[in-house]
Scaffold this motif. Structure first.
Motif, PDB file in Angstrom:
ATOM      1  N   GLY A  14       0.800  -1.220   0.000  1.00  0.00           N
ATOM      2  CA  GLY A  14       0.000   0.000   0.000  1.00  0.00           C
ATOM      3  C   GLY A  14       0.829   1.265   0.000  1.00  0.00           C
ATOM      4  N   ARG A  15       0.420   2.207   0.847  1.00  0.00           N
ATOM      5  CA  ARG A  15       1.068   3.516   0.914  1.00  0.00           C
ATOM      6  C   ARG A  15       2.556   3.399   1.237  1.00  0.00           C
ATOM      7  NH1 ARG A  15       0.360   8.299   5.288  1.00  0.00           N
ATOM      8  NH2 ARG A  15       1.351   9.927   4.064  1.00  0.00           N
ATOM      9  N   LEU A  16       2.910   2.517   2.186  1.00  0.00           N
ATOM     10  CA  LEU A  16       4.309   2.360   2.562  1.00  0.00           C
ATOM     11  C   LEU A  16       5.142   1.885   1.372  1.00  0.00           C
ATOM     12  CD1 LEU A  16       6.532   2.474   4.659  1.00  0.00           C
ATOM     13  CD2 LEU A  16       5.897   0.140   5.352  1.00  0.00           C
ATOM     14  N   LYS A  17       4.632   0.936   0.619  1.00  0.00           N
ATOM     15  CA  LYS A  17       5.358   0.435  -0.557  1.00  0.00           C
ATOM     16  C   LYS A  17       5.571   1.571  -1.566  1.00  0.00           C
ATOM     17  CE  LYS A  17       6.598  -3.430  -2.899  1.00  0.00           C
ATOM     18  NZ  LYS A  17       7.190  -4.621  -2.343  1.00  0.00           N
ATOM     19  N   HIS A  37      10.752   4.587   9.555  1.00  0.00           N
ATOM     20  CA  HIS A  37       9.436   5.215   9.426  1.00  0.00           C
ATOM     21  C   HIS A  37       8.350   4.206   9.030  1.00  0.00           C
ATOM     22  CE1 HIS A  37      10.849   9.366   9.703  1.00  0.00           C
ATOM     23  NE2 HIS A  37      11.836   9.057   8.889  1.00  0.00           N
ATOM     24  N   GLY A  38       8.719   2.962   8.808  1.00  0.00           N
ATOM     25  CA  GLY A  38       7.794   1.971   8.274  1.00  0.00           C
ATOM     26  C   GLY A  38       6.503   1.789   9.055  1.00  0.00           C
ATOM     27  N   LEU A  39       6.558   1.894  10.364  1.00  0.00           N
ATOM     28  CA  LEU A  39       5.356   1.707  11.178  1.00  0.00           C
ATOM     29  C   LEU A  39       4.468   2.949  11.188  1.00  0.00           C
ATOM     30  CD1 LEU A  39       6.863  -0.233  14.209  1.00  0.00           C
ATOM     31  CD2 LEU A  39       5.641  -1.160  12.229  1.00  0.00           C
ATOM     32  N   ARG A  40       5.032   4.079  10.803  1.00  0.00           N
ATOM     33  CA  ARG A  40       4.291   5.341  10.758  1.00  0.00           C
ATOM     34  C   ARG A  40       4.671   6.087   9.474  1.00  0.00           C
ATOM     35  NH1 ARG A  40       1.387   5.166  15.278  1.00  0.00           N
ATOM     36  NH2 ARG A  40       2.423   4.687  17.222  1.00  0.00           N
ATOM     37  N   PRO A  41       4.134   5.631   8.346  1.00  0.00           N
ATOM     38  CA  PRO A  41       4.537   6.203   7.047  1.00  0.00           C
ATOM     39  C   PRO A  41       4.358   7.710   6.929  1.00  0.00           C
ATOM     40  CG  PRO A  41       3.280   4.191   6.719  1.00  0.00           C
ATOM     41  CD  PRO A  41       3.200   4.517   8.181  1.00  0.00           C
TER      42      PRO A  41
END
Length: 139
Positions: A14-17, A37-41
């Motif tokens: 999704g957004r993170l990718k 930042h992966g847990l909080r994009p």
């Protein structure tokens, strides 16, 4: 193993990718500073906005290689090896002169003035004051 849980590029969705895709290097490598930042994009979005506006904004009047030099110097002052290498890599890429880049880094590490043009040395001194003694800096 990192004490901060990270989501790799391959695990992201999704957004993170999509955000990772904007900052990937060779072999889908994402810098550690971005992986945290992966847990909080949304924090990555803020980080990249600040970074791009500070170092890569078209309204900047200072050369990009010098802005990376400031990044190297502040990272040396903060004793952050990760950031030293990150900004030094940018400096090398922009100068396209490894010998000159190495000499600048060596001068910064040894507290020598790296530049003939005094305005650059004065700017580095100002960066040092802002980093080490911000409350003593006068406008």
């Amino acid at each position: 193993m990192s004490w901060i849980r990270i989501i790799s590029f391959n695990e992201a969705s999704g957004r993170l990718k999509r955000l990772y895709a904007k900052v990937t290097g060779p072999n889908q490598n994402v810098d550690n500073i971005m992986l945290v930042h992966g847990l909080r994009p949304h924090t990555m979005t803020g980080h990249m906005s600040l970074y791009k506006n500070v170092l890569h904004n078209s309204n900047n009047t200072l050369p990009k290689w010098f802005l990376e030099t400031v990044g190297v110097y502040v990272s040396i002052l903060n004793a952050c090896d990760y950031c030293i290498e990150h900004h030094f890599s940018g400096l090398q890429r922009l100068l396209k002169d490894d010998e000159k880049s190495m000499q600048i880094k060596k001068d910064l590490e040894n507290e020598n003035k790296p530049f003939v043009e005094e305005k650059f040395n004065l700017a580095l001194n100002y960066a040092k004051e802002l980093t080490l003694k911000p409350s003593k800096v006068k406008e």
